[in-house]
Enzyme design. Structure first.
Site, short mmCIF file in Angstrom:
data_model
loop_
_atom_site.label_atom_id
_atom_site.label_comp_id
_atom_site.label_asym_id
_atom_site.label_seq_id
_atom_site.Cartn_x
_atom_site.Cartn_y
_atom_site.Cartn_z
N ASP A 12 0.81 -1.22 0.00
CA ASP A 12 0.00 0.00 0.00
C ASP A 12 0.84 1.27 0.00
OD1 ASP A 12 -2.26 -1.70 0.26
OD2 ASP A 12 -1.83 -1.83 2.39
N LYS A 25 2.10 2.13 -5.17
CA LYS A 25 2.88 1.72 -6.35
C LYS A 25 2.11 1.93 -7.64
CE LYS A 25 3.29 -2.37 -4.59
NZ LYS A 25 2.86 -2.10 -3.22
N ASN A 40 -4.93 -10.53 -4.06
CA ASN A 40 -4.78 -9.91 -2.72
C ASN A 40 -4.27 -8.48 -2.84
OD1 ASN A 40 -2.36 -10.83 -3.76
ND2 ASN A 40 -1.51 -11.48 -1.81
N GLY A 56 -4.65 -4.92 -3.81
CA GLY A 56 -5.56 -3.88 -4.28
C GLY A 56 -4.76 -2.72 -4.81
N HIS A 57 -5.01 -2.28 -6.03
CA HIS A 57 -4.38 -1.05 -6.48
C HIS A 57 -5.43 -0.15 -7.12
CE1 HIS A 57 -3.18 -4.49 -9.00
NE2 HIS A 57 -3.57 -3.77 -10.02
N GLN A 67 2.26 -5.83 -3.22
CA GLN A 67 2.66 -5.90 -1.80
C GLN A 67 4.02 -5.21 -1.58
OE1 GLN A 67 1.69 -9.31 -3.06
NE2 GLN A 67 -0.39 -8.73 -2.66
N VAL A 111 -8.80 -3.99 -0.92
CA VAL A 111 -9.46 -5.28 -1.12
C VAL A 111 -10.47 -5.55 -0.01
CG1 VAL A 111 -9.08 -7.78 -1.26
CG2 VAL A 111 -7.51 -6.24 -2.41
N HIS A 126 2.60 10.20 -0.99
CA HIS A 126 1.75 10.69 0.10
C HIS A 126 2.42 11.76 0.95
CE1 HIS A 126 -1.62 8.11 -0.53
NE2 HIS A 126 -1.08 6.99 -0.11
#
Ligand code: IMP
Length: 444
Positions: free
Chosen positions: A12, A15, A37, A39-40, A229, A312, A343
């Site tokens: 998270d 990427k 697994n 989530g993007h 990941q 996810v 961020h």
């Protein structure tokens, strides 16, 4: 030319935004590990696309490849492709015939084992995404898996199922004392998965990944490898056992695609770093902001501002200060040529700003991670304070570039460059592709 994008922390890190941005100069974007697994969220022209399996480059019209190191749930794959098509995109997705297939019984077993771990008070519960990732990699290593290539041949598929399914059935019924359903019915599985095989063949999606990428590179294509990941949930280099079951680290780009390490190693390897830390699921987090009410409020502000809820699962993520020993470990394991810090805007306007510069373990200061998770859990952060900066005008910074960042924010980034001995290639100041300040384009 190849560029590999790797998560430096616990996943998270954002990427997807970088893959999307630099994927603009790639012809092919390849995922080399993991499955649905990951989530993007990709934001393109104000439209948001939440993907978990299809490589994010596919949103921008690139060829998206799922390498042999991936585990593929065909239900998710075709569902995501269907959704993208409904929204007017025509994703070109190829899947390695050597990739393993997540079967419905893998998902079931994922849930069963997590529950058993929780009930056992062993402390081994991982907090998985429940997508069947671990059990599928177990079957791969146990040489009883079903591969994408097996779906293409109904006879081979049946042989594989006839060996694997009775074993799984015995596990569920005899070891765990539970009832089984359609997820362990050979005929139902065969019918559904042979049909997936037919679609993969009909749509020309199943490829020999190594040959496919070789041919594309021979014809001059740029290839981007997209790690899902992050380094700290790598099965080898992460906080075992609180890890995923594959290698998100840069070495996975070679083993997970069939492109040799001398090729990926001649390219760029960019580590994506979130300007603070977040974690889904269990495991140590020495810089976690959970000590008292003040820290919890700070964590909750960062969580809201950064949208720190699982893509996810929707779970709220744990929040902490940047963990620099973790990043030193990541820089070594992955051999970064550059980093992208995301961020940064989320930290603007805080009353205080700290990083975990080192760890204190048994009274000794350590700059990198202990190799066991138990020892890592005993680490206390040695914090370093930074001058906070005011919330800045994201659009203006995105437009004017790095020098328009507040001086205190640049100090923070330059500290990181010094500690990791790696240049900052890009700084994410907002979720849109245009809101990334690029200092070095890895393709150039
Ligand atoms: P699994 O990959 O579902 O087996 O989950 C293993 C661990 O990895 C859990 O702690 C998950 O929360 C974590 N994990 C898996 N995928 C992601 C991701 O994309 N981002 C962050 N954490 C993840």
């Amino acid at each position: 030319m190849t560029v590999t994008i790797v998560g430096s922390q616990l996943g998270d890190e954002g990427k997807g935004a970088l893959v999307d941005l630099w994927g603009g100069d790639a012809d092919v974007v390849v995922r080399y590990q993991g499955g649905d697994n990951a989530g993007h969220t990709v934001v393109e022209g104000g439209e948001e696309y939440a993907l978990s399996l299809v490589p994010s480059g596919a949103v921008r019209g690139k060829v998206g490849v799922l390498g042999n190191g991936c585990v593929v749930n065909p239900r998710t794959l075709f569902e995501e492709i269907g959704t993208l098509r409904e929204r007017g995109l025509e994703p070109d997705v190829r899947v390695a015939k050597r990739a393993h297939v997540i079967m419905p019984y893998h998902r079931r077993l994922d849930g069963i084992e997590e529950e058993a771990k929780a009930d056992s008070d062993s402390g081994l519960e991982v907090g998985t995404t429940g997508r069947g990732i671990g059990p599928t990699y177990e079957d791969k290593a146990g040489r009883r898996g079903v591969r994408v290539g097996d779906l293409l041949d109904p006879d081979v598929l049946r042989e594989r199922l006839e060996y694997a399914v009775p074993q799984k059935r015995a596990l569920v019924e005899d070891v765990y004392g539970l009832d089984v359903g359609e997820e362990l019915d050979i005929d139902a599985l065969h019918e559904e998965y042979a049909e997936f095989g037919r679609r993969l063949r009909e749509e020309g999606m199943a490829v020999n990944c190594s040959d496919f990428l070789h041919d594309r590179r021979e014809s001059g294509d740029n290839v981007m490898f997209e790690g899902a990941q992050g380094t700290l949930i790598d099965v080898d280099h992460g906080s075992y056992p609180y890890v995923t079951s594959s290698n998100p680290t840069a070495g996975g780009a070679a083993t997970g695609t069939g492109v040799g390490p001398t090729v990926t190693g001649r390219g760029e390897v960019v580590g994506v770093v979130k300007a603070y830390l977040s974690r889904v699921g269990e495991g140590p987090m020495p810089t976690e902001l959970d000590g008292d009410e003040r820290e919890e409020t700070l964590a909750s502000d960062i969580r809201e501002k950064g949208g720190e809820f699982g893509t996810v699962t929707g779970r709220p993520r744990r929040i902490g200060w940047l963990d620099v020993p973790m990043l030193r470990h990541a820089a070594r394991v992955n051999g970064y040529t550059g980093i992208a810090v995301n961020h940064l805007d989320v930290l603007g306007g805080l009353d205080e700003l700290k990083v975990g510069h080192a760890y204190d373990l048994d009274g000794e200061e350590r700059l990198s991670l202990p190799a066991t998770t138990e020892r890592w859990a005993e680490c206390e952060p040695v914090v370093r304070e930074f001058d906070p900066w005011e919330a800045f005008d994201v659009a203006a910074v995105a437009e004017e570039g790095y020098e328009a960042l507040p001086a205190a924010a640049r100090d923070y980034l330059e500290y990181l460059e010094g500690q990791l001995d790696t240049p900052v290639y890009a700084v994410g100041v907002g979720p849109d592709r245009e809101q990334t300040v690029v200092r070095t384009n890895p393709w150039e």
